[in-house]
Design a protein around this motif. Structure first.
Motif, PDB file in Angstrom:
ATOM      1  N   ALA A 140       0.985  -1.179  -0.197  1.00  0.00           N
ATOM      2  CA  ALA A 140       0.127  -0.141  -0.025  1.00  0.00           C
ATOM      3  C   ALA A 140       0.889   1.132   0.141  1.00  0.00           C
ATOM      4  N   ASP A 141       0.391   2.321  -0.636  1.00  0.00           N
ATOM      5  CA  ASP A 141       0.789   3.429  -0.553  1.00  0.00           C
ATOM      6  C   ASP A 141       0.843   4.374   0.816  1.00  0.00           C
ATOM      7  N   PRO A 142       1.855   4.528   1.753  1.00  0.00           N
ATOM      8  CA  PRO A 142       1.654   4.931   3.023  1.00  0.00           C
ATOM      9  C   PRO A 142       1.354   6.432   2.959  1.00  0.00           C
TER      10      PRO A 142
ATOM     11  N   GLU B 278       5.099  -1.140   2.756  1.00  0.00           N
ATOM     12  CA  GLU B 278       4.898   0.293   2.468  1.00  0.00           C
ATOM     13  C   GLU B 278       5.798   0.261   0.813  1.00  0.00           C
ATOM     14  N   VAL B 279       5.053   0.860   0.006  1.00  0.00           N
ATOM     15  CA  VAL B 279       5.520   1.012  -1.517  1.00  0.00           C
ATOM     16  C   VAL B 279       5.332   2.360  -1.717  1.00  0.00           C
ATOM     17  N   MET B 280       6.316   3.072  -1.969  1.00  0.00           N
ATOM     18  CA  MET B 280       6.241   4.481  -1.939  1.00  0.00           C
ATOM     19  C   MET B 280       7.397   4.831  -3.079  1.00  0.00           C
ATOM     20  N   PRO B 281       6.819   5.776  -4.258  1.00  0.00           N
ATOM     21  CA  PRO B 281       5.572   5.971  -4.776  1.00  0.00           C
ATOM     22  C   PRO B 281       4.844   4.667  -4.866  1.00  0.00           C
ATOM     23  N   GLY B 282       3.491   4.594  -4.890  1.00  0.00           N
ATOM     24  CA  GLY B 282       2.686   3.600  -4.939  1.00  0.00           C
ATOM     25  C   GLY B 282       2.690   2.925  -6.235  1.00  0.00           C
ATOM     26  N   VAL B 283       2.272   1.727  -6.102  1.00  0.00           N
ATOM     27  CA  VAL B 283       2.384   0.869  -7.585  1.00  0.00           C
ATOM     28  C   VAL B 283       1.578   1.475  -8.697  1.00  0.00           C
TER      29      VAL B 283
END
Length: 716
Positions: free
Chosen positions: A155-157, A182-187
């Motif tokens: 998820a984009d935190p 955490e995936v930043m920037p989001g998928v």
């Protein structure tokens, strides 16, 4: 307009059971005709699944949200809509899974609240499963059931609140050792590279009315004082309405609120605004307003830096200062902000001090809000008088046409900026759906057999409005009149109440519900919410039944919006904005402090839907005083604009309501006739008037089957 909508009273397909997937429209066979609004997103979902594999993830959560937890996001941040095709807002959440050796089936699931179920059903392609969202933890529970121990969910935190992140993480990890990553920037940001709208670059402006009420420097000093009291070095603000209020600036970055996309860090020695743009966005006027040129530490000024530099500045080494991060359940800081601050600072968690400060409007803001409501009342009178004439003659008016007209009549006012939320118009069975937004696929013709609920609002330079009225363009049935009158009674009782200053806002809820309860009904949404001054239409304090112990304060503006909803039949809602004022006590100076309310909304009620005999004398008195204000304040605006047809329509809707009524006939069970009625029979009307008072005129007429009369002093 309430923020929360209950599922009660909403149409559900036959056989639908809560907790199961929502039955999909035209998804049982290949040859069925698909809804016009349906969007095929298979390629987008496949691209997201490929990126999940690259990241070593098994599922992805995509909420309807942005980096600032706005209620409505701008086009650049419509990640959920791009992925799923659903334009519904609220608490909508999508989940996409990919196949692995342990779970072969791939899922694409959208959870949304009751308001958007039907809309999502028409927009999502048949590869999507649709579920009703009743709790955010439903998403985590579903992932636990469909993933294996050791699987990872991304998820984009930046777009998930810290509290929400912790709830999801704890539920998934504790139940089945599924990890939230955490995936930043989001998928979605990595995949959505073509056709994505740019971030807004529209010009920011100085809010002159706010500046006249209190200059921004004094507002910053008030925040700094609270920092000192808590021994905190700085405050990180991510909520856009808080930034706009604090600095007395406005923008055009969002669809329904005049806000500027930015971050703000307020320190004891330095204040920094992080915002995108160049001279076309941060104009010389804004720089001069914020004293940005040559801004140095220990001066009351604002340094302006690029929006993305916010993250790099948070990552800079510090002397372990303490930063205040808001933990408001809806407008608090995101997971990403919390984590970035924690790496370099100690954290103080509490609601942002700006929430309470901006909810208390100063004298200039209060009068500006009332002037905005007078303008809005005039626009609504123009609309309602127009509809009264048009619907009577033209049977082609639909819910969407009416909604367009609502917005149209406001746009003539020079101080109007934008609508405050999507305009709701519901006829008949749609009126029983709280906050139903009309659209082409479900549009109904406006007839003369049922009620029409119109809930709308405007953003003006001098304030924000939110008003609901219920109409009937034919001869209303008794059930319509009784429901409308009970809702009106609830609105009046809350509006005329005196409440102890120590009472929580939630305690006021029962005042508005009592008359509806007396009729054996209830409504499933909160009674009201705070409203901003040329800011968000929803802010603190809220009036939630049985919840929320927030105290009212002089200068708060909040809505009162009781309702009645008969499932699959009709609805009634009436909504006014009220200002909290101090009640002037005639007792000793030591008497407890009480509050009362000054109504800001000035739009006539529908006289044909009011049963005067159901109103108490006190309620009739309130209605007469309200109508007098509408005639005076809105009438002045209409006459100045030479909108005389709306002016005369308004006069007819605000006629004097008799404050003394007696039954036409003394039948079984009828209340006893008062002494004046007996005198009327014995002496006759002229003699009674002469006996009561010189130069007194006795006015007599029938209302709702009752012989009604009132006395007025003749000027002759």
């Amino acid at each position: 307009m309430s923020r929360v909508v209950a599922a009660a009273g909403l149409a559900e397909p036959a056989g639908y059971l809560p907790g199961l997937p929502y039955p999909r429209l035209s998804c049982d066979g290949d040859a069925q005709v698909q809804p016009e609004e349906r969007v095929i997103t298979a390629d987008r979902v496949a691209a997201v699944r490929r990126r999940l594999k690259d990241h070593g993830l098994h599922a992805l959560i995509v909420p309807y949200s942005d980096e600032h937890q706005n209620e409505w996001v701008g086009p650049h941040n419509e990640r959920l809509r791009w992925l799923s095709g659903s334009s519904g807002a609220g608490a909508s959440v999508a989940v996409v899974t990919r196949s692995t050796a342990s779970h072969v089936r791939e899922y694409a699931v959208l959870w949304t609240d009751a308001r958007f179920l039907q809309l999502a059903d028409e927009q999502l392609d048949c590869s999507w499963q649709l579920r009703q969202l009743r709790s955010p933890l439903q998403v985590a529970d579903w992932l636990v059931d469909h993933l294996s121990a050791g699987d990872k969910v991304g998820a984009d935190p930046r777009v998930v609140l810290q509290q929400q992140w912790e709830q999801w993480y704890n539920r998934m990890y504790n139940e089945n050792s599924v990890e939230l990553v955490e995936v930043m920037p989001g998928v979605v940001d990595e995949v959505w590279t073509q056709g994505r709208p740019d971030r807004p670059r529209l010009e920011a402006t100085v809010h002159r009315i706010g500046q006249r009420g209190q200059i921004w420097q004094n507002r910053v000093k008030a925040v700094q004082k609270q920092l000192q009291q808590r021994r905190v070095d700085g405050l990180v603000l991510t909520a856009l309405d808080e930034i706009a209020w604090l600095l007395n600036i406005r923008g055009r970055d969002l669809p329904y609120a005049p806000l500027l996309t930015a971050y703000l860090v307020v320190g004891l020695q330095e204040t920094v605004l992080y915002v995108d743009g160049g001279p076309q966005r941060i104009t010389p006027a804004i720089e001069a307003h914020l004293k940005a040129a040559n801004c140095v530490r220990n001066r009351i000024c604002v340094s302006i830096r690029p929006y993305e530099q916010f993250w790099t500045d948070l990552a800079q080494p510090t002397n372990r200062t303490t930063m205040w991060i808001s933990n408001h359940p809806r407008l608090g800081a995101s997971r990403a902000v919390q984590q970035a601050v924690r790496r370099r600072h100690d954290v103080h968690q509490e609601w942002s001090p700006v929430i309470a400060l901006k909810s208390v409007k100063n004298e200039v803001e209060r009068e500006a809000m009332h002037s905005a409501h007078a303008l809005d009342g005039a626009a609504m009178c123009e609309l309602l008088s127009f509809l009264d004439a048009q619907v009577a003659e033209d049977g082609s008016w639909t819910e969407t046409r009416v909604a367009e007209r609502v917005d149209f009549f406001r746009q003539h006012e020079l101080s109007f900026r934008m609508t405050a939320f999507p305009t709701h118009v519901g006829y008949g069975q749609h009126g029983a759906l709280p906050h139903y937004v009309p659209r082409a696929s479900s549009d109904l013709l406006i007839g003369k057999e049922s009620t029409v609920v119109i809930d709308s609002g405007g953003q003006y330079e001098n304030g924000t409005t939110d008003v609901a009225r219920t109409l009937h363009f034919g001869a209303p049935a008794r059930v319509h009149v009784e429901a409308y009158t009970r809702v009106l009674q609830g609105l009046i009782e809350l509006s005329r109440a005196s409440v102890p200053a120590s009472m929580g806002a939630h305690s006021m809820d029962s005042l508005a519900r009592a008359a509806v309860w007396e009729g054996g009904e209830n409504y499933g949404h909160p009674t009201g919410h705070g409203i901003g001054a040329a800011l968000n239409v929803h802010e603190e304090p809220n009036i939630f039944y049985g919840e929320n112990a927030q105290r009212l304060q002089v200068g708060n503006f909040l809505t009162a919006e009781p309702g009645y909803y008969k499932k699959n039949d009709f609805g009634v809602r009436l909504e006014n904005v009220l200002e909290v004022v101090e009640k002037k006590s005639l007792d000793s100076p030591d008497a407890p402090l009480f509050y009362e309310f000054r109504t800001a909304t000035l739009v006539p009620f529908s006289s044909k839907l009011i049963d005067v005999s159901m109103l108490s004398p006190q309620q009739r008195n309130w209605l007469n005083e309200y109508n007098a204000r509408v005639r005076e304040e809105v009438g002045e605006v209409l006459k100045a604009k030479l909108h005389m047809s709306a002016f005369y329509w308004m006069l007819n809707q605000t006629l004097y309501v008799p404050e003394h009524c007696c039954p036409r006939t003394a039948g079984s069970g009828a209340p006893a006739a008062p002494l004046e009625a007996l005198l009327l029979v014995l002496l006759g009307a002229p003699a009674l008037a002469a006996a009561l008072r010189p130069r007194t005129v006795l006015n007599m007429y029938y209302a709702s089957g009752y012989l009604c009369y009132d006395f007025s002093v003749s000027t002759s």
